[in-house]
Write a protein that holds these residues in place. Structure first.
Motif, PDB file in Angstrom:
ATOM      1  N   CYS A  19      25.098  -5.070 -51.492  1.00  0.00           N
ATOM      2  CA  CYS A  19      26.462  -4.571 -51.673  1.00  0.00           C
ATOM      3  C   CYS A  19      26.620  -3.160 -51.144  1.00  0.00           C
ATOM      4  O   CYS A  19      25.673  -2.395 -51.108  1.00  0.00           O
ATOM      5  N   GLY A  20      27.844  -2.819 -50.782  1.00  0.00           N
ATOM      6  CA  GLY A  20      28.164  -1.461 -50.363  1.00  0.00           C
ATOM      7  C   GLY A  20      28.044  -1.290 -48.877  1.00  0.00           C
ATOM      8  O   GLY A  20      27.387  -2.060 -48.194  1.00  0.00           O
ATOM      9  N   LEU A  38      23.646  -2.197 -39.262  1.00  0.00           N
ATOM     10  CA  LEU A  38      22.504  -2.661 -40.028  1.00  0.00           C
ATOM     11  C   LEU A  38      22.982  -3.107 -41.403  1.00  0.00           C
ATOM     12  O   LEU A  38      23.995  -2.626 -41.904  1.00  0.00           O
ATOM     13  N   MET A  39      22.224  -3.999 -42.013  1.00  0.00           N
ATOM     14  CA  MET A  39      22.578  -4.480 -43.340  1.00  0.00           C
ATOM     15  C   MET A  39      22.075  -3.506 -44.392  1.00  0.00           C
ATOM     16  O   MET A  39      20.949  -2.999 -44.305  1.00  0.00           O
ATOM     17  N   LYS A  40      22.927  -3.254 -45.367  1.00  0.00           N
ATOM     18  CA  LYS A  40      22.551  -2.325 -46.421  1.00  0.00           C
ATOM     19  C   LYS A  40      21.304  -2.825 -47.142  1.00  0.00           C
ATOM     20  O   LYS A  40      21.230  -3.968 -47.566  1.00  0.00           O
ATOM     21  N   PHE A  66      24.686   4.735 -37.310  1.00  0.00           N
ATOM     22  CA  PHE A  66      24.320   3.572 -38.105  1.00  0.00           C
ATOM     23  C   PHE A  66      25.472   3.241 -39.052  1.00  0.00           C
ATOM     24  O   PHE A  66      25.879   4.081 -39.862  1.00  0.00           O
ATOM     25  N   VAL A  67      25.973   2.033 -38.956  1.00  0.00           N
ATOM     26  CA  VAL A  67      27.033   1.562 -39.845  1.00  0.00           C
ATOM     27  C   VAL A  67      26.432   0.479 -40.732  1.00  0.00           C
ATOM     28  O   VAL A  67      25.969  -0.552 -40.240  1.00  0.00           O
ATOM     29  N   LEU A  68      26.421   0.720 -42.031  1.00  0.00           N
ATOM     30  CA  LEU A  68      25.776  -0.190 -42.970  1.00  0.00           C
ATOM     31  C   LEU A  68      26.762  -1.235 -43.471  1.00  0.00           C
ATOM     32  O   LEU A  68      27.856  -0.901 -43.925  1.00  0.00           O
TER      33      LEU A  68
END
Length: 417
Positions: A19-20, A38-40, A66-68
Motif C-alpha cells: 500500500c501507499g 517501482l512497487m512499494k 523513482f515513482v512508487l
C-alpha cells in the motif's frame, strides 16, 4: 501475478498486497529525467538512495525519478501508461504479468541486451521464461522469492529428528513421525495451489500446455494427477482445511500456536509468526521443498519481478541502461542482501549465505517455474478452478473426473479470457 514481495520478504507472505505510493524525483543538468516505476516495498529507501547516488555520479547529465506504486490495481494503470503519451522509462512488473503487457505491442524488445550485456542464459528460469514472449525477451529478471518449508526446531528435536528430509519419501516419513498427540506434522491448506503446481511440475506435468498459441488445461494428464496424489498424501498428515487456501485462516497464525511442526511458505512468514508468538523467536528453521530424489530440490513456483521498458518512453535508451544496472551483479548483490531476496542468477546465491531462510529459498529457486505464459492466465486465477478441483479431490471426488472438469474450465478461459 506475484506471490508478491516484501521488505525482508514479508510482503510476499501477504500475497504482495502493498500500500501507499510516493516518489523520489529531480531533473538532470540537461533536463534529462529518467522515470522509474517501482512497487512499494520492493526495495528499501536506503537501497534506492545508494543506487540513485551511484548512477547519477556515473552519468551526471541524468537524474533518476523513482515513482512508487501499489500492487493493488497496478495492471490497468500499467496498460494505460503503455498506451499513453507519457509512459515511464522503466516499470517493475510481476514476472508473470509480462505476457499481458507484451500483448499490447508497446514493450521494447530487450533480447539483445539480455544476451550481450546481462548473461541472460544464466538467469533463473522462473524469472526469465515468463519474461520471454514469442521468442523475444521483454522482461529482465530483477529478483525472486519462493516457498520453502518452515519448521519448528523444538518439535523436530523432541521427535528425535536430526537430519532434514531431502526427498519426498523422507519428507513423508518425517512428517508421520512428527504427528504426535496434540501436534500436527504439517499444516497444509487444501487449496494451496502454488504448492500443488510444484508437485505437478516435479512429475513432468503442467497446469496448462501451449499448443502453438492455443492453450489447453492439463491437470488431467497422468503426470499432473500424480502430483495431486502426492499433495493429497501430504495434506492428510495434518488438519488443514480441505475447502480453503492458506489465508483462511492465515497459516502463519495457525503455526504461531506452537503445535505445528511445518508449513510451506516464504521465509518472510517467519517474521509474522514471531510477531504473533515471540516465544518462537530463534526456534524456526528452513529447508527447500524436497524433490523426488536427493539430487535436486522440488520444483517451486517462483514469484518476483521483472523490469520492462515501454517502447514509447521518452528516455527509452537511458531506461535500458538503468535496467542493465539494476539487473547487473553489483546491484543484484546489494538488493539480495538488503531485502533477503533471491538474486536473478543461481551463481549469485552465495551473497545470501548466512541468511538461512533466503539460502533455502535460493536453493529451491534453481528448480523454480512460473505459471503458464498466457496473457489470459490472470483470468484463470481470478475464478480459480484449480482450487475447486483440489477441494473436490480431497473430499473424496474422483481425481481424473475432477481434473478433467478443471482442465476444461482452464481451456475455456485461456481461449476467451
Amino acid at each position: 501475478m506475484k506471490i508478491r514481495i516484501l521488505a525482508g520478504a514479508v510482503a510476499l507472505a501477504s500475497s504482495f498486497v502493498l500500500c501507499g505510493c510516493g516518489q523520489l524525483s529531480g531533473t538532470g543538468a540537461d533536463g534529462r529525467t529518467v522515470t522509474v516505476w517501482l512497487m512499494k516495498g520492493s526495495a528499501s529507501q536506503g537501497f534506492l538512495d545508494r543506487f540513485k547516488e551511484s548512477y547519477e555520479a556515473e552519468r551526471p547529465s541524468v537524474e533518476l525519478e523513482f515513482v512508487l506504486q501499489e500492487w493493488g490495481g497496478i495492471g490497468p494503470k500499467v496498460l494505460k501508461a503503455l498506451e499513453g503519451d507519457d509512459a515511464p522509462d522503466v516499470i517493475e512488473v510481476g514476472n508473470t504479468q509480462v505476457a499481458q503487457y507484451a500483448e499490447t505491442g508497446e514493450l521494447r524488445d530487450l533480447t539483445l541486451e539480455s544476451v550481450r550485456d546481462l548473461g541472460g542464459e544464466d538467469w533463473l528460469p522462473g524469472l526469465a521464461e515468463p519474461g520471454k514472449v514469442n521468442g523475444a525477451q521483454y522482461g529482465i529478471p530483477w529478483y525472486a522469492a519462493n516457498r520453502v518449508v518452515i519448521y519448528n526446531k523444538d518439535i523436530f528435536a523432541r521427535a528425535g529428528i536430526t537430519a532434514l528430509p531431502t526427498t519426498r519419501e523422507e519428507w513423508v516419513d518425517v512428517t508421520e513421525r512428527l504427528n504426535t498427540s496434540g501436534r500436527q506434522g504439517i499444516y497444509l491448506a487444501g487449496q494451496n495451489w502454488y504448492v500443488l503446481a510444484g508437485f505437478v511440475w516435479d512429475e513432468g506435468g503442467e497446469l496448462a500446455e501451449d499448443g502453438g498459441g492455443d492453450w489447453k488445461g492439463a491437470l488431467d494428464s497422468p503426470a499432473a494427477l500424480r502430483g495431486m496424489d502426492f499433495y493429497r498424501t501430504l495434506q492428510a498428515l495434518g488438519e488443514g482445511p480441505k475447502d480453503a487456501d492458506e489465508q483462511s485462516p492465515p497459516e502463519t497464525d495457525v503455526f504461531a500456536g506452537g503445535e505445528i511442526a511445518q508449513i510451506i511458505s516464504v521465509p518472510g512468514s517467519a517474521a509474522l509468526i514471531e510477531q504473533r508468538n515471540p516465544a518462537l523467536k530463534g526456534k524456526l528453521g528452513y529447508f527447500p521443498i524436497p524433490g523426488k530424489s536427493a539430487k535436486k530440490p522440488g520444483a517451486v513456483f517462483t514469484g518476483g519481478s521483472d523490469l520492462i521498458v515501454p517502447e514509447g518512453a521518452d528516455q527509452r535508451g537511458e531506461g535500458i541502461e538503468v535496467v542493465k544496472a539494476l539487473a547487473g551483479e553489483r546491484w543484484q548483490t546489494e538488493l539480495a542482501r538488503a531485502m533477503s531476496y533471491v538474486p536473478n542468477k543461481p551463481a549469485l546465491a552465495k551473497v545470501v549465505e548466512g541468511q538461512p531462510g533466503t539460502s533455502a529459498m535460493a536453493e529451491g529457486a534453481t528448480e523454480g517455474r512460473a505459471t503458464p505464459n498466457s496473457h489470459y492466465w490472470p483470468a484463470v486465477e481470478a475464478d480459480n478452478p484449480i482450487k475447486t478441483y483440489m477441494t473436490a479431490v480431497l473430499e473424496g471426488g474422483d481425481p481424473a473426473e475432477e481434473a478433467r472438469k478443471a482442465s476444461d474450465r482452464i481451456t475455456s478461459t485461456l481461449i476467451t479470457g
